[in-house]
Design an enzyme around this catalytic site. Structure first.
Site, PDB file in Angstrom:
ATOM      1  N   ASP A  70       0.914   1.620  -0.738  1.00  0.00           N
ATOM      2  CA  ASP A  70       2.005   2.515  -0.299  1.00  0.00           C
ATOM      3  C   ASP A  70       2.005   3.918  -0.918  1.00  0.00           C
ATOM      4  O   ASP A  70       3.081   4.451  -1.256  1.00  0.00           O
ATOM      5  CB  ASP A  70       3.360   1.843  -0.585  1.00  0.00           C
ATOM      6  CG  ASP A  70       3.525   0.517   0.139  1.00  0.00           C
ATOM      7  OD1 ASP A  70       2.610   0.121   0.872  1.00  0.00           O
ATOM      8  OD2 ASP A  70       4.580  -0.127  -0.047  1.00  0.00           O
TER       9      ASP A  70
ATOM     10  N   LYS B 296       2.906  -2.842   6.688  1.00  0.00           N
ATOM     11  CA  LYS B 296       3.710  -3.995   6.276  1.00  0.00           C
ATOM     12  C   LYS B 296       5.205  -3.685   6.397  1.00  0.00           C
ATOM     13  O   LYS B 296       5.645  -2.597   6.028  1.00  0.00           O
ATOM     14  CB  LYS B 296       3.340  -4.390   4.841  1.00  0.00           C
ATOM     15  CG  LYS B 296       3.572  -3.316   3.796  1.00  0.00           C
ATOM     16  CD  LYS B 296       2.971  -3.738   2.468  1.00  0.00           C
ATOM     17  CE  LYS B 296       3.264  -2.786   1.343  1.00  0.00           C
ATOM     18  NZ  LYS B 296       4.646  -2.630   0.969  1.00  0.00           N
TER      19      LYS B 296
ATOM     20  N   CYS C 268       6.725  -2.777  -4.824  1.00  0.00           N
ATOM     21  CA  CYS C 268       5.683  -3.238  -3.901  1.00  0.00           C
ATOM     22  C   CYS C 268       4.407  -3.698  -4.595  1.00  0.00           C
ATOM     23  O   CYS C 268       3.725  -4.611  -4.107  1.00  0.00           O
ATOM     24  CB  CYS C 268       5.402  -2.174  -2.860  1.00  0.00           C
ATOM     25  SG  CYS C 268       6.790  -2.004  -1.707  1.00  0.00           S
TER      26      CYS C 268
HETATM   27  N1  TIU Z   1       6.400   0.677  -1.914  1.00  0.00           N
HETATM   28  C1  TIU Z   1       7.503   0.344  -2.592  1.00  0.00           C
HETATM   29  O1  TIU Z   1       7.474   0.101  -3.777  1.00  0.00           O
HETATM   30  N2  TIU Z   1       8.712   0.397  -1.877  1.00  0.00           N
HETATM   31  C2  TIU Z   1       9.920   0.699  -2.449  1.00  0.00           C
HETATM   32  O2  TIU Z   1      10.946   0.737  -1.787  1.00  0.00           O
HETATM   33  N3  TIU Z   1       9.897   1.002  -3.787  1.00  0.00           N
HETATM   34  C3  TIU Z   1      10.927   1.461  -4.560  1.00  0.00           C
HETATM   35  O3  TIU Z   1      10.753   1.553  -5.768  1.00  0.00           O
HETATM   36  N4  TIU Z   1      12.063   1.808  -3.981  1.00  0.00           N
END
Ligand code: TIU
Length: 228
Positions: free
Chosen positions: A26, A131, A164
């Protein structure tokens, strides 16, 4: 020979690079740039910049070694049909998933904010896993992809460490993959969550996996190159 011992916490990990994939979680504009999902949640997105250069370095090393590289993106369909209401209905309406922001609709596939940052842009032959959840295995074909290629170890980087990255490492651990998390190539909006998140992975003899650094893996990849 492609097997190398990588110094790691809580113990060195023997890694066969031919059966290892780099998974970059991500590294999207929505999390790293102002005006995206991370900022809408009230976070200081500049805290994630620390992971960019280590991710770029390990990405370059993995590509040079011919390793499988997989990128993931968290996001949803424009009609939000894959977004649980419990996930969407949080915070003010103008900052929720699907709301319009400066990089397009927040956390929606196809919008500018959903893209991976240019420094880490995937090559055409590198799989990108879209995802709907925090974990990269949930409702995706990642497990199938890894098994088809005989992958047994995942080198995991990206953001955020305790969300994530952690969810994906826990999912992978339960599916039988060894996870080597490169701590410096991960980042969190919360310094203490990053630190404790990494400690949680390596605690209890490596309850979820191993934690190492980009430098250690790049040194092993260089040795692998010399041996080849
Ligand atoms: N990719 C991921 O970690 N999504 C989140 O929403 N992370 C946060 O720390 N908010």
């Amino acid at each position: 020979m492609s097997r190398f011992e990588i110094p790691a916490n809580p113990s060195p990990l023997s890694v066969d690079f031919a059966r290892t994939a780099l998974v970059i979680i991500d590294m999207q504009r929505d999390f790293l740039e102002p005006g995206g999902f991370g900022a809408a949640l009230g976070n200081d997105v500049s805290r994630l910049v620390a992971a960019v250069e280590p991710c770029r370095a390990i990405l370059t090393g993995a590509r040079a070694a011919g390793m499988l590289v997989i990128h993931t993106r968290e996001g949803h369909r424009p009609d939000l049909s894959d977004a649980p209401p419990a996930k969407v209905e949080r915070g003010p309406a103008d900052k929720r998933i699907g709301a319009c922001g400066p990089m397009g609709r927040i956390l929606i596939r196809g919008e500018a904010g959903h893209d991976i940052i240019p420094a880490l842009a995937p090559l055409p032959d590198e799989p990108v896993i879209d995802k709907p959840g925090k974990g990269a295995f949930y409702q995706t074909d990642l497990d199938l992809m890894l098994r088809n290629r005989g992958i047994e170890t995942l080198m995991v980087t990206g953001v955020t460490t305790e969300v994530c990255v952690h969810t994906t490492v826990r999912e992978a651990n339960d599916r039988g993959y060894r996870c080597l998390v490169l701590g410096d190539a991960c980042a969190s909006y919360f310094a203490e969550f990053h630190e404790v998140g990494l400690r949680m992975i390596a605690a209890q003899g490596g309850i979820f996996g191993w934690v190492s650094t980009t430098e250690e893996v790049l040194a092993a990849l260089a040795a692998n190159q010399r041996a080849a």
